[in-house]
Write a protein that holds these residues in place. Structure first.
Motif, short mmCIF file in Angstrom:
data_model
loop_
_atom_site.label_atom_id
_atom_site.label_comp_id
_atom_site.label_asym_id
_atom_site.label_seq_id
_atom_site.Cartn_x
_atom_site.Cartn_y
_atom_site.Cartn_z
N ARG A 36 22.34 53.38 42.59
CA ARG A 36 21.19 54.56 42.83
C ARG A 36 20.39 54.03 44.04
N VAL A 37 20.12 52.46 43.71
CA VAL A 37 18.94 51.80 44.72
C VAL A 37 19.75 51.89 46.11
N GLY A 38 20.98 51.43 46.16
CA GLY A 38 21.69 51.05 47.38
C GLY A 38 21.87 49.66 47.48
N VAL A 39 21.90 48.94 46.53
CA VAL A 39 22.27 47.54 46.72
C VAL A 39 23.46 46.99 45.68
N GLU A 40 23.60 45.92 45.92
CA GLU A 40 24.83 45.42 45.14
C GLU A 40 24.48 44.84 43.63
N ARG A 41 25.27 44.85 42.82
CA ARG A 41 24.75 44.96 41.31
C ARG A 41 24.45 43.35 41.19
N SER A 42 24.93 42.41 41.90
CA SER A 42 24.51 41.10 41.81
C SER A 42 22.98 40.91 42.31
N TYR A 43 22.64 41.55 43.23
CA TYR A 43 21.33 41.53 43.58
C TYR A 43 20.21 42.06 42.36
N ILE A 44 20.72 43.21 41.58
CA ILE A 44 19.93 43.58 40.52
C ILE A 44 19.86 42.39 39.54
N THR A 45 21.09 41.83 39.33
CA THR A 45 21.09 40.69 38.39
C THR A 45 20.35 39.52 38.95
N SER A 46 20.18 39.20 39.91
CA SER A 46 19.35 38.12 40.63
C SER A 46 17.87 38.56 40.35
N ILE A 47 17.59 39.72 40.45
CA ILE A 47 16.02 40.02 40.13
C ILE A 47 15.78 39.83 38.87
N GLU A 48 16.61 40.34 38.01
CA GLU A 48 16.49 40.35 36.53
C GLU A 48 16.36 38.87 35.85
N ILE A 49 17.02 37.97 36.52
CA ILE A 49 16.86 36.55 36.07
C ILE A 49 15.80 35.73 36.93
N GLY A 50 15.14 36.33 37.73
CA GLY A 50 13.89 35.91 38.51
C GLY A 50 14.45 34.88 39.70
N ASP A 51 15.72 35.23 40.21
CA ASP A 51 16.14 34.27 41.37
C ASP A 51 15.71 35.13 42.65
N LYS A 52 15.46 36.25 42.69
CA LYS A 52 15.25 36.96 43.91
C LYS A 52 13.91 37.49 43.96
N SER A 53 13.07 37.62 45.14
CA SER A 53 11.97 38.22 45.28
C SER A 53 12.12 39.69 46.17
N PRO A 54 12.23 40.53 45.34
CA PRO A 54 12.61 42.04 46.12
C PRO A 54 11.31 42.42 46.99
N SER A 55 11.72 43.05 47.96
CA SER A 55 10.73 43.86 48.52
C SER A 55 9.96 44.65 48.01
N LEU A 56 8.80 45.36 48.37
CA LEU A 56 8.20 46.35 47.74
C LEU A 56 8.79 47.65 47.68
N TYR A 57 9.39 47.77 48.89
CA TYR A 57 10.17 48.81 49.01
C TYR A 57 11.38 49.09 48.13
N CYS A 58 12.03 47.99 47.69
CA CYS A 58 12.99 47.76 47.02
C CYS A 58 12.44 48.18 45.40
N LEU A 59 11.37 47.52 45.10
CA LEU A 59 10.83 47.81 43.80
C LEU A 59 10.27 49.23 43.72
N TYR A 60 10.04 49.89 44.68
CA TYR A 60 9.57 51.11 44.80
C TYR A 60 10.85 52.12 44.54
N LEU A 61 11.96 51.59 45.12
CA LEU A 61 13.15 52.50 44.77
C LEU A 61 13.76 52.31 43.28
N ILE A 62 13.42 50.97 42.97
CA ILE A 62 14.04 50.78 41.47
C ILE A 62 12.83 51.82 40.63
#
Length: 78
Positions: A36-62
């Protein structure tokens, strides 16, 4: 690890908890959210384990796809 790096890790960990918790409440899989957001599943995983710092735009889409206000993801009290 210096003070800023430590604070950054704490912020990312709290964000990770928020995203995972809100996604679980919405009963949406990582794969579905990623699609739905237009990213890879692994990117969501990385956000959810605290490895990635998503952009404000990505957080808005989430937040939009979880049907919650952005502030519910970014409410980080350290």
């Amino acid at each position: 690890m210096n003070k800023n790096q430590s604070l950054n890790r704490k912020i990312l960990k709290k964000l990770a908890i928020n995203v995972k918790q809100k996604r679980s409440i919405a009963n949406i899989s990582q794969e579905e959210l990623a699609f739905r957001v237009g990213v890879e599943r692994s990117y969501i995983t990385s956000i959810e384990i605290g490895d990635k710092s998503p952009s404000l735009y990505c957080l808005y889409l989430i937040a939009k796809e979880l049907n919650i206000p952005l502030r519910e993801l970014t409410d980080i009290n350290i």
